[in-house]
Design a protein around this motif. Structure first.
Motif, PDB file in Angstrom:
ATOM      1  N   SER A 120       4.946   0.739  -5.839  1.00 56.73           N
ATOM      2  CA  SER A 120       4.369   1.434  -6.993  1.00 56.73           C
ATOM      3  C   SER A 120       5.472   2.215  -7.693  1.00 56.73           C
ATOM      4  O   SER A 120       6.643   2.115  -7.337  1.00 56.73           O
ATOM      5  N   LYS A 121       5.086   3.016  -8.674  1.00 59.06           N
ATOM      6  CA  LYS A 121       6.041   3.840  -9.403  1.00 59.06           C
ATOM      7  C   LYS A 121       6.130   5.254  -8.838  1.00 59.06           C
ATOM      8  O   LYS A 121       6.850   6.090  -9.372  1.00 59.06           O
ATOM      9  N   GLU A 122       5.414   5.525  -7.777  1.00 62.46           N
ATOM     10  CA  GLU A 122       5.454   6.836  -7.136  1.00 62.46           C
ATOM     11  C   GLU A 122       6.806   7.026  -6.446  1.00 62.46           C
ATOM     12  O   GLU A 122       7.269   6.152  -5.706  1.00 62.46           O
ATOM     13  N   ILE A 123       7.450   8.173  -6.700  1.00 63.32           N
ATOM     14  CA  ILE A 123       8.801   8.355  -6.166  1.00 63.32           C
ATOM     15  C   ILE A 123       8.964   9.597  -5.292  1.00 63.32           C
ATOM     16  O   ILE A 123      10.040   9.829  -4.746  1.00 63.32           O
ATOM     17  N   SER A 124       7.918  10.410  -5.111  1.00 68.74           N
ATOM     18  CA  SER A 124       8.097  11.692  -4.419  1.00 68.74           C
ATOM     19  C   SER A 124       8.602  11.498  -2.992  1.00 68.74           C
ATOM     20  O   SER A 124       9.486  12.236  -2.531  1.00 68.74           O
ATOM     21  N   HIS A 125       8.075  10.499  -2.270  1.00 65.58           N
ATOM     22  CA  HIS A 125       8.507  10.296  -0.891  1.00 65.58           C
ATOM     23  C   HIS A 125       9.925   9.749  -0.829  1.00 65.58           C
ATOM     24  O   HIS A 125      10.664  10.009   0.120  1.00 65.58           O
ATOM     25  N   LEU A 126      10.325   8.996  -1.859  1.00 65.99           N
ATOM     26  CA  LEU A 126      11.687   8.465  -1.904  1.00 65.99           C
ATOM     27  C   LEU A 126      12.677   9.567  -2.273  1.00 65.99           C
ATOM     28  O   LEU A 126      13.775   9.654  -1.709  1.00 65.99           O
ATOM     29  N   LYS A 167       4.752  -3.123 -10.967  1.00 65.97           N
ATOM     30  CA  LYS A 167       6.122  -2.668 -10.753  1.00 65.97           C
ATOM     31  C   LYS A 167       7.022  -3.192 -11.865  1.00 65.97           C
ATOM     32  O   LYS A 167       6.664  -4.101 -12.612  1.00 65.97           O
ATOM     33  N   SER A 168       8.225  -2.619 -11.951  1.00 66.48           N
ATOM     34  CA  SER A 168       9.103  -2.895 -13.087  1.00 66.48           C
ATOM     35  C   SER A 168       9.423  -4.379 -13.244  1.00 66.48           C
ATOM     36  O   SER A 168       9.409  -4.913 -14.347  1.00 66.48           O
ATOM     37  N   ASP A 186       0.857  -1.189   0.000  1.00 64.29           N
ATOM     38  CA  ASP A 186       0.000   0.000   0.000  1.00 64.29           C
ATOM     39  C   ASP A 186       0.891   1.236   0.000  1.00 64.29           C
ATOM     40  O   ASP A 186       1.761   1.396   0.875  1.00 64.29           O
ATOM     41  N   LEU A 187       0.682   2.140  -0.963  1.00 66.22           N
ATOM     42  CA  LEU A 187       1.542   3.306  -1.111  1.00 66.22           C
ATOM     43  C   LEU A 187       1.498   4.210   0.118  1.00 66.22           C
ATOM     44  O   LEU A 187       2.534   4.704   0.579  1.00 66.22           O
TER      45      LEU A 187
END
Length: 349
Positions: free
Chosen positions: A132-138, A196-197, A107-108
Motif C-alpha cells: 500500500s502507500k502507507e509508510i509510517s511503519h517503514l 500501488k505506484s 495485507d498492510l
C-alpha cells in the motif's frame, strides 16, 4: 561499528534513564526476575517510548552486524521472485550474506507485523515489496531504528530508495502493439483505484498510448478495475466487459496472473484467442510459453532487480564488502528497462 548502527537503542540506554542495571532491564522485558510490578512497567514504558526493538540476531552474534537481510514479499508462490532471488544471491553469496523472507498476503497489517519481526531478528537491512502507500511503519524502521530499507517493484515517491521496472514505457508498448491489430477496441483491465505506484504507472502508460492514437479516448469507458491482481478477479470481470463491447476486442491486462484469468474465461466460453480476444499481460512470469495459448507480455528484468536491490541496500549498511561503486547506489529510484514479448495471445495471422 558505524554511527548509524551504534544509535540503535539498547538495554543500557534504558537502564541509564530508569536508573537500574542492564540486567534488570533485560529481566523486565522478558518478564523474569523479582522486580516490583511498578518498576517492571516503568522499564517497559521507557523502552516503548525510546522505540526499543529486541535484537534477537545481535544476542546470538558478537559482531556489530548480523550479515543478513530481511525480505518482505506479497506471496511465497509469486513467480516473480524465482528470478529475483537468483539475482539477490548473485550478490549475497559472494559476501557471505544470508536473508530471511516473509509474506504479507498483500495485507498492510501483516506487512507491519512482518517488518517488525525481521527488525527483531536484527537484520542489517530490509527489502520490501509494499502492499500500500502507507509508510509510517517503514519510516519507523529507517528513522527510529536506523535499519536501511529498499523497496522493490513499487516506489513511494522519494521517501525510500527503490528498484522498479519502467512500467509506463512497458504499458505504452503493450497498448501500441494491440492498437496495431486494427478494427478492435483496446481496453485495459487495471488494478484497484488505490493501487500501488507500479500498477498506477501501467494505467498511465495505457492512457498515454490511447490518447495519442484515439482522438475521443475516454478512460472511464475503456478501463475495468479488479479488486485484486488475481486470475479469479479478471475471470469474473470478463462477463461485465462483454456486456458493453462486442467481439473482436483487445485487452491489456495489469499483470500476467490477472491475464491468465482472461485466457481461462475465453477457454471455458469457447472464445478464440487472439481472433476474438487478443491479450497482453505484464511481468513475463515463468511458464507463459508452455500454455495452450502462450501469453504476450511485457518482460521485467527480475534477476537484475534482485541484483540492484542487494547492491543498493549494501551501500546503505556501511560494510567494506566491495571497493567498486554499487549498482544504482547514487539513485534514489532505479528504473530498469522492460521489453515487449509477442506470443500467440496477440499474434494475428
Amino acid at each position: 561499528m558505524s554511527e548509524k548502527r551504534s544509535s540503535r537503542i539498547t538495554v543500557k540506554d534504558i537502564a541509564k534513564i530508569v536508573g537500574v542495571s542492564a540486567t534488570a532491564v533485560s529481566m523486565a522485558l522478558n518478564n523474569r526476575g523479582a522486580l516490583t510490578d511498578s518498576r517492571r512497567e516503568e522499564i517497559k514504558r521507557v523502552a516503548a517510548e525510546l522505540g526499543y526493538v529486541p535484537n534477537a540476531g545481535a544476542r546470538s552474534l558478537r559482531g556489530s552486524h548480523t550479515r543478513s537481510f530481511g525480505v518482505v514479499i506479497n506471496y511465497f508462490n509469486n513467480p516473480f521472485f524465482h528470478d529475483f532471488f537468483m539475482g539477490l544471491e548473485d550478490v549475497t553469496n559472494k559476501i557471505d550474506f544470508s536473508y530471511w523472507v516473509s509474506q504479507t498476503w498483500d495485507d498492510l497489517e501483516q506487512e507491519q507485523k512482518q517488518v517488525r519481526k525481521l527488525a527483531q531478528l536484527g537484520v542489517d537491512g530490509l527489502i520490501v515489496l509494499p502492499c500500500s502507500k502507507e509508510i509510517s511503519h517503514l519510516t519507523e524502521m529507517t528513522s527510529r531504528f536506523n535499519i536501511p530499507l529498499v523497496l522493490i517493484s513499487h516506489s513511494l515517491e522519494q521517501h525510500f530508495p527503490a528498484v522498479v521496472a519502467d512500467n509506463i514505457v512497458g504499458a505504452r508498448m503493450a497498448t501500441e502493439h494491440l492498437l496495431s491489430l486494427k478494427d478492435r477496441p483496446v481496453l485495459h483491465i487495471a488494478g484497484p483505484v488505490e493501487a500501488k505506484s507500479g500498477i498506477q504507472e501501467r494505467y498511465q502508460g495505457y492512457c498515454q498510448a490511447m490518447e495519442a492514437a484515439v482522438p475521443d479516448f475516454d478512460a472511464q469507458r475503456s478501463v475495468f478495475y479488479v479488486e485484486r491482481l488475481r486470475a479469479e478477479d479478471s475471470y469474473e470481470i470478463m462477463s461485465e466487459i462483454l456486456k458493453y463491447y462486442s467481439l473482436p476486442l483487445s485487452l491489456f491486462v495489469v499483470n500476467d496472473e490477472t491475464a491468465l484469468g482472461v485466457l481461462n474465461y475465453c477457454h471455458n466460453n469457447k472464445l478464440r484467442v487472439p481472433e476474438d480476444i487478443s491479450v497482453v499481460g505484464f511481468s513475463d512470469i515463468d511458464l507463459l510459453e508452455s500454455l495452450n495459448i502462450s501469453l504476450s507480455t511485457v518482460a521485467i528484468p527480475r534477476r537484475e532487480m534482485g541484483q540492484y536491490a542487494a547492491h543498493k541496500l549494501l551501500s546503505k549498511i556501511d560494510l567494506p564488502h566491495q571497493n567498486k561503486p554499487c549498482l544504482g547506489e547514487n539513485e534514489i529510484i532505479t528504473t530498469l528497462p522492460v521489453s515487449l514479448i509477442i506470443r500467440d495471445s496477440s499474434r494475428i495471422r
